[in-house]
Design an enzyme around this catalytic site. Structure first.
Site, PDB file in Angstrom:
ATOM      1  N   ASP A 161       0.943  -1.523   0.386  1.00 37.23           N
ATOM      2  CA  ASP A 161       0.431  -0.170  -0.464  1.00 37.23           C
ATOM      3  C   ASP A 161       0.867   1.172   0.016  1.00 37.23           C
ATOM      4  OD1 ASP A 161      -1.547  -2.025   1.441  1.00 37.23           O
ATOM      5  OD2 ASP A 161      -3.165  -0.797   0.161  1.00 37.23           O
TER       6      ASP A 161
HETATM    7  O1  MRU Z   1      -7.367  -3.084   2.623  1.00 39.16           O
HETATM    8  P1  MRU Z   1      -7.428  -3.630   1.302  1.00 39.16           P
HETATM    9  O2  MRU Z   1      -7.814  -4.470   0.901  1.00 39.16           O
HETATM   10  O3  MRU Z   1      -7.219  -2.536   0.538  1.00 39.16           O
HETATM   11  O4  MRU Z   1      -5.472  -3.495   1.160  1.00 39.16           O
HETATM   12  C1  MRU Z   1      -4.971  -4.300   0.291  1.00 39.16           C
HETATM   13  C2  MRU Z   1      -3.926  -4.450   0.421  1.00 39.16           C
HETATM   14  O5  MRU Z   1      -3.484  -4.034   1.334  1.00 39.16           O
HETATM   15  C3  MRU Z   1      -3.052  -5.021  -1.360  1.00 39.16           C
HETATM   16  O6  MRU Z   1      -1.995  -5.995  -1.269  1.00 39.16           O
HETATM   17  C4  MRU Z   1      -2.390  -3.748  -1.510  1.00 39.16           C
HETATM   18  O7  MRU Z   1      -2.949  -2.881  -1.795  1.00 39.16           O
HETATM   19  C5  MRU Z   1      -2.166  -4.058  -2.630  1.00 39.16           C
HETATM   20  S1  MRU Z   1      -3.037  -4.478  -3.929  1.00 39.16           S
HETATM   21  C6  MRU Z   1      -2.204  -4.530  -5.665  1.00 39.16           C
END
Ligand code: MRU
Length: 362
Positions: free
Chosen positions: A252
């Protein structure tokens, strides 16, 4: 069932409601920025790249039918609404980076006397729409770079006889549903499969929101990839007995030193991987790398409602009255990361800042 998380054509945006998957496949219309903010905040669309793309496209569909008297009012609308969209979820950096780029573009176009207000609007729409194709191209490059790095690592460390198709572990959902298509960490898995080099992929359940069990498992079954679901608490046991060649996860936000914020549970998987000598890769496009912050200590971690932990659907599973702590992400220290797989190559965390600075000519 569709794996396309974002459907867009000029003036119209729909997203696959990820709260309903895998049971129901239903698209929601996003009419503008208010809808965009809500679907991101409620996690009807999620995954760092998809959040940024849907956020920016929600502004594109809002602006498309509007008429602006002058460039200044268009610029103000772009800046104000993009900054508002950044506030929908704080940890993933992709929305902030895209917002900054689009605001810079709007500022440049405002100053350019050769550009009319209508030209400026068109250029803004073109720039947001270009994000969709670029994300898929970046993911394909990440897939190829990551598969190569994993296979080279196996070839260096395993005996020739053992260097066949590999078993990998991934966490959360980083596939078509989290991006414009193909996926980041899941793109690496896909590419291994395309090369005939994927023996098996293990995906974690990813409590409490269950992106692994609901979304990644759904994608893997849909693609007919050889896959097994494990609970988050099984990772140590899995790495001990299943001869997993590599862990590959998404991100993220990656700080300049390589510290990586990703879905809660990533950090403990990295610790366990280190213990078992299994390489731990982070797959992240440049739009997830935040060179503005020196380390993961500066990353704001989103804390989500207790209900995600205490309930499964409408059914309460936790004892009433218990306190909860529900951080949606954790930060894996760079020292546990073998390599950061980007669309431009795979970098050691210690070399990340210099390599990206060189690439971006900063
Ligand atoms: O809370 P989320 O579902 O948005 O978290 C998603 C993640 O942590 C993913 O690993 C990250 O965003 C990478 S998506 C290519």
């Amino acid at each position: 069932m569709s794996l396309q998380s974002i459907k867009y054509q000029r003036g119209s945006l729909e997203i696959l409601d990820q709260l309903l998957l895998p049971v129901v496949s239903k698209y929601l219309t996003v009419r503008g920025v208010e809808d965009g903010w809500k679907v991101i905040n409620k996690m009807q669309v999620r995954g760092a790249p998809a959040i940024a793309i849907v956020g920016c496209l929600s502004l594109a569909v809002e602006i498309y039918p509007e008429e602006f008297g002058n460039k200044k009012s268009l610029r103000q609308e772009i800046e104000g609404k993009l900054n508002y969209l950044v506030s929908a979820r704080p940890t993933a950096v992709n929305m902030k980076i895209s917002a900054d780029e689009l605001i810079t573009l709007a500022n440049e176009l405002t100053k350019d006397d050769n550009v009319t207000v209508e030209d400026m609007k068109q250029r803004f729409l073109n720039a947001t729409e270009a994000m969709l194709e670029k994300d898929i191209a970046d993911n394909r490059a990440i897939g190829a770079n990551g598969a190569k790095a994993i296979l080279e690592h196996v070839a260096e460390t395993a005996s020739a006889a053992a260097a066949g198709p590999v078993r990998v572990l991934t966490h959360c959902n980083t596939g078509s549903l989290a991006t414009a298509g193909y996926g980041t960490a899941l793109g690496v898995v896909r590419h291994l499969s395309e090369l005939g080099k994927l023996e098996h992929v293990y995906c974690t359940e990813t409590r409490p929101y269950n992106q692994g069990a609901r979304l990644t498992a759904y994608e893997l079954v849909h693609e007919k990839l050889p896959a097994t679901l494990v609970l988050d608490s099984m990772v140590a046991a899995l790495l001990r007995v299943k001869n997993v060649a590599a862990v590959v996860v998404g991100a993220d936000r990656v700080a300049a030193n390589g510290d990586t914020a990703n879905k809660i549970g990533t950090y403990q998987i990295a610790v366990v991987a280190k213990h078992h000598g299994v390489p731990f890769y982070v797959a992240a496009p440049l739009t997830s790398i935040d060179l503005q912050i020196p380390s993961g200590d500066h990353i704001i971690i989103e804390v989500r409602p207790d209900r995600e932990m205490t309930h499964v659907g409408e059914h309460r599973i936790a004892a009433p009255g218990i306190n909860c702590w529900n951080p949606a992400f954790d930060v894996t220290p760079a020292s546990l990361v073998t390599g950061i797989i980007t669309e431009h190559g795979v970098f050691k965390p210690s070399a990340l800042k210099a390599e990206i600075t060189k690439l971006l000519n900063l």
